[in-house]
Enzyme design. Sequence first.
Site, PDB file in Angstrom:
ATOM      1  N   ALA A  18       0.827  -1.208   0.000  1.00 37.32           N
ATOM      2  CA  ALA A  18       0.000   0.000   0.000  1.00 37.32           C
ATOM      3  C   ALA A  18       0.860   1.256   0.000  1.00 37.32           C
ATOM      4  O   ALA A  18       0.571   2.227  -0.711  1.00 37.32           O
ATOM      5  CB  ALA A  18      -0.934  -0.008   1.208  1.00 37.32           C
ATOM      6  N   GLU A  60      -3.716  -2.441   5.322  1.00 39.16           N
ATOM      7  CA  GLU A  60      -4.264  -3.151   6.474  1.00 39.16           C
ATOM      8  C   GLU A  60      -4.392  -2.282   7.718  1.00 39.16           C
ATOM      9  O   GLU A  60      -5.082  -2.667   8.669  1.00 39.16           O
ATOM     10  CB  GLU A  60      -3.400  -4.380   6.783  1.00 39.16           C
ATOM     11  CG  GLU A  60      -4.068  -5.385   7.696  1.00 39.16           C
ATOM     12  CD  GLU A  60      -3.246  -6.645   7.898  1.00 39.16           C
ATOM     13  OE1 GLU A  60      -3.569  -7.412   8.834  1.00 39.16           O
ATOM     14  OE2 GLU A  60      -2.288  -6.863   7.125  1.00 39.16           O
ATOM     15  N   ASP A  90       1.930  -0.261  14.976  1.00 38.07           N
ATOM     16  CA  ASP A  90       2.509   1.008  15.408  1.00 38.07           C
ATOM     17  C   ASP A  90       1.866   2.211  14.726  1.00 38.07           C
ATOM     18  O   ASP A  90       1.739   3.284  15.323  1.00 38.07           O
ATOM     19  CB  ASP A  90       4.027   1.025  15.196  1.00 38.07           C
ATOM     20  CG  ASP A  90       4.481   0.262  13.967  1.00 38.07           C
ATOM     21  OD1 ASP A  90       3.628  -0.128  13.155  1.00 38.07           O
ATOM     22  OD2 ASP A  90       5.691   0.051  13.814  1.00 38.07           O
ATOM     23  N   HIS A  97      -4.842 -11.661   9.327  1.00 36.94           N
ATOM     24  CA  HIS A  97      -5.201 -10.306   8.901  1.00 36.94           C
ATOM     25  C   HIS A  97      -6.073  -9.670   9.969  1.00 36.94           C
ATOM     26  O   HIS A  97      -6.984 -10.313  10.499  1.00 36.94           O
ATOM     27  CB  HIS A  97      -5.969 -10.368   7.578  1.00 36.94           C
ATOM     28  CG  HIS A  97      -6.144  -9.038   6.894  1.00 36.94           C
ATOM     29  ND1 HIS A  97      -5.373  -8.642   5.834  1.00 36.94           N
ATOM     30  CD2 HIS A  97      -7.005  -8.019   7.125  1.00 36.94           C
ATOM     31  CE1 HIS A  97      -5.746  -7.439   5.427  1.00 36.94           C
ATOM     32  NE2 HIS A  97      -6.741  -7.038   6.195  1.00 36.94           N
ATOM     33  N   ARG A 150     -12.873 -18.434   5.011  1.00 42.57           N
ATOM     34  CA  ARG A 150     -11.662 -18.689   5.771  1.00 42.57           C
ATOM     35  C   ARG A 150     -11.947 -18.908   7.255  1.00 42.57           C
ATOM     36  O   ARG A 150     -11.350 -19.781   7.885  1.00 42.57           O
ATOM     37  CB  ARG A 150     -10.687 -17.525   5.588  1.00 42.57           C
ATOM     38  CG  ARG A 150     -10.058 -17.472   4.217  1.00 42.57           C
ATOM     39  CD  ARG A 150      -9.090 -16.317   4.071  1.00 42.57           C
ATOM     40  NE  ARG A 150      -8.299 -16.462   2.858  1.00 42.57           N
ATOM     41  CZ  ARG A 150      -7.301 -15.656   2.511  1.00 42.57           C
ATOM     42  NH1 ARG A 150      -6.972 -14.643   3.294  1.00 42.57           N
ATOM     43  NH2 ARG A 150      -6.621 -15.857   1.397  1.00 42.57           N
ATOM     44  N   GLU A 165      10.614   3.462   6.065  1.00 44.40           N
ATOM     45  CA  GLU A 165      10.415   2.030   6.271  1.00 44.40           C
ATOM     46  C   GLU A 165      11.316   1.537   7.396  1.00 44.40           C
ATOM     47  O   GLU A 165      12.528   1.732   7.366  1.00 44.40           O
ATOM     48  CB  GLU A 165      10.716   1.264   4.981  1.00 44.40           C
ATOM     49  CG  GLU A 165      10.817  -0.248   5.131  1.00 44.40           C
ATOM     50  CD  GLU A 165       9.557  -0.885   5.719  1.00 44.40           C
ATOM     51  OE1 GLU A 165       9.688  -1.684   6.667  1.00 44.40           O
ATOM     52  OE2 GLU A 165       8.447  -0.557   5.236  1.00 44.40           O
ATOM     53  N   GLY A 217       0.389 -14.424  -0.698  1.00 43.09           N
ATOM     54  CA  GLY A 217       0.142 -15.397  -1.752  1.00 43.09           C
ATOM     55  C   GLY A 217       0.068 -14.785  -3.134  1.00 43.09           C
ATOM     56  O   GLY A 217      -0.053 -15.501  -4.130  1.00 43.09           O
ATOM     57  N   ALA A 261      -6.912  -8.642  -0.061  1.00 41.75           N
ATOM     58  CA  ALA A 261      -5.933  -7.805   0.645  1.00 41.75           C
ATOM     59  C   ALA A 261      -5.024  -7.083  -0.330  1.00 41.75           C
ATOM     60  O   ALA A 261      -4.734  -5.898  -0.161  1.00 41.75           O
ATOM     61  CB  ALA A 261      -5.109  -8.652   1.608  1.00 41.75           C
ATOM     62  N   THR A 307       3.262  -7.660   2.156  1.00 43.66           N
ATOM     63  CA  THR A 307       2.934  -7.923   0.749  1.00 43.66           C
ATOM     64  C   THR A 307       3.987  -8.816   0.118  1.00 43.66           C
ATOM     65  O   THR A 307       3.688  -9.652  -0.736  1.00 43.66           O
ATOM     66  CB  THR A 307       2.831  -6.600  -0.034  1.00 43.66           C
ATOM     67  OG1 THR A 307       1.841  -5.769   0.566  1.00 43.66           O
ATOM     68  CG2 THR A 307       2.436  -6.850  -1.485  1.00 43.66           C
TER      69      THR A 307
END
Length: 680
Positions: free
Chosen positions: A183, A645, A440, A616, A502, A202, A215, A660, A211
Amino acid sequence: MRKRALILAGMCMALSVTGCGQKQEAPTTAAETKAAETTAAETTAEAEAGGMKAGTYTATTQGMNDKVEVSVEVSGDAILSVEVTKDSETPGIGSPLKNAAGEVLNEGGKAPTVLIPEQIVEHQTLNVDAVTGATITSAAVKNAVKDCLTQAGANPDDWQDEVAVEAQQNQSADVVVVGGGGAGLAAAVAASDGGASVVVVEKNGSVGGDTLVCGAIYNTPDEPLQNKVTMTDAVKTTIEKALAEEPVDEGHAALQKEVQAQWDEYKASGRTDLFDSKEWYALQTWINGDKVANLDLVKVLCYDSYEGLEWIESLGMEFSDIIGQGAGSLWQRTHTSTMQMGTGFISTYVEKLAKADNVTILTSSTAEKLVQDADGKVTGVVCKDKAGNEFTVDANMGVILATGGFAANGKMVQEYNTSGKWNDLSKVMTTNRFSSSQGDGITMALEAGASLTDMEQIQLLYLGNTKDGQLTKYPPRDVNGTDQIIFINKEGGRFVREDGRRDEICLAVMEQTDSMFYMLESGDGEAYVDIKDPNWRSADGFTFDYLEENGYVLAAETLDEMAEKLGCDAEALKSTVEKFNASVDGAEDEFGRTLYTTKLENGPWVATARQACVHHTMGGVTIDTDARILDESGKAIAGLYAAGEITGGIHGGNRLGGNAVVDTVVFGKLAGETIVADAK
């Protein structure tokens, strides 16, 4: 010259300069014995004099995924080169991120298999910092180098000089993006393309976030690909059931009405290909999120999904030309990256940003607190560099938070696990990176006055491996083979519909013996790939032999043999498979499964152990449909945006598999565009 003491085991003293990493034949003659003793004496004398035996040495140590092999060349008193010659570490985390052409991309931060060797040679010390987020791989490389120095006759303790690190300086940009995952990088690309200067902060040593290890499945209606899929009567029942529901509000009724009209038109046309539309995608996403999510946000996600697909493809992203149904996605609208895990998405963004002259990426930098002016507008971020030095990045336009969820923060998970769906989650593993999913960003947003939505909505995923819970060591069918596999427990029986939600699958898994199950597949179906093919690799790069030898999969030629390996009754297992095959032939499935393509009849049989793990967190900061963060009164906080997220309200009580990544692309792009538009 530093004093270096000699520490050599007797078995290493007679080795040639290839080091202990290679097997040497024992001396067989008196001459050979004397030569070996002479070599050992020379090595001892040189080392005691303060040097090393010049040459190239190799060593192998355990990394995150497998053995890491390192080659070190030394002179008498210096480390000349260090090279990782073999590893199976996760791309973009332990090993270098590469693009589709196989070219190494360092713009988003160097991997420890590259950075640690460079630093050791540059500074002539083993005392170099581990790469944040890849400490196990970092330690493996340093331990292997340590072994090589020992082989050369050095004392590794004498190679521990401290490295001076220059403190990070204050910076400024139009836009500050906190978090370099999917994102955050999507937001950075969009803001940069809009003409804004961007700084990405980062905390890990390289970008990618969760990410990178996902999957890599992306949902969106796609008519050209779905035209190739035949819609079965069993699949039709899914949409008929959804349209028959009593609407709970006007928004539900209106969306349902749109889909009903589309469905009626489809049936009247006599078509046999798979029906889909952005409205059906939105309705299915909202319903299967237990009607908890903000329907307006769901529409943004689903209505903009195809545009997002085209956008990231325009940047260079490549998807398979086969559409499927990802685990928990509930419909055959899942697109899969052609590259390993999430490396395709991240490498696409990194390559794009590397070409921009208005983007700076700060790795190993942790955002600590948002800066606000007297009016409450967010104007920057206070950060700390790797050494703990504080610095500030000013933001002329504002800040985009893209720090991910809190699935790896056990304390937060327990605090917000109040929905009643899950029991104690304190001992449940997570599929997420511990360095990325700590919540955070949510904490920082709260301090700035943000409101929260759906924090109690926590998702588990049943695809974690049973050793560490990670989405790694995939079975041959991978995560998109839902139509070609069955789930069995330790007793050899099915216990749930494999194409279901899920959360329902996870709850069923947790009721089984040892709270685990096996994904069972056979050698049937058009998509079968020969597991004996030496070129076969799992989605994360491992050979089948590695998976089998290390206990991630079990393989057998017959069901009797498989039952023996599983420790279950052979007749029970064969009966389970026979009942499933009857369902493929048209019998009603005992668990309500509707997606089939393949009968399981022939070996080789493969069973992959899996467990349910925290995956998630659907809750997070409250946003509007333009990705602005809202306060408790519903008013946008000036200069503050979010994507990914960290946000709440999009997925509701159950996130569909494959949604996602759509979230990161659609809302990441949207946040970058909105922050620039708001500043004009």
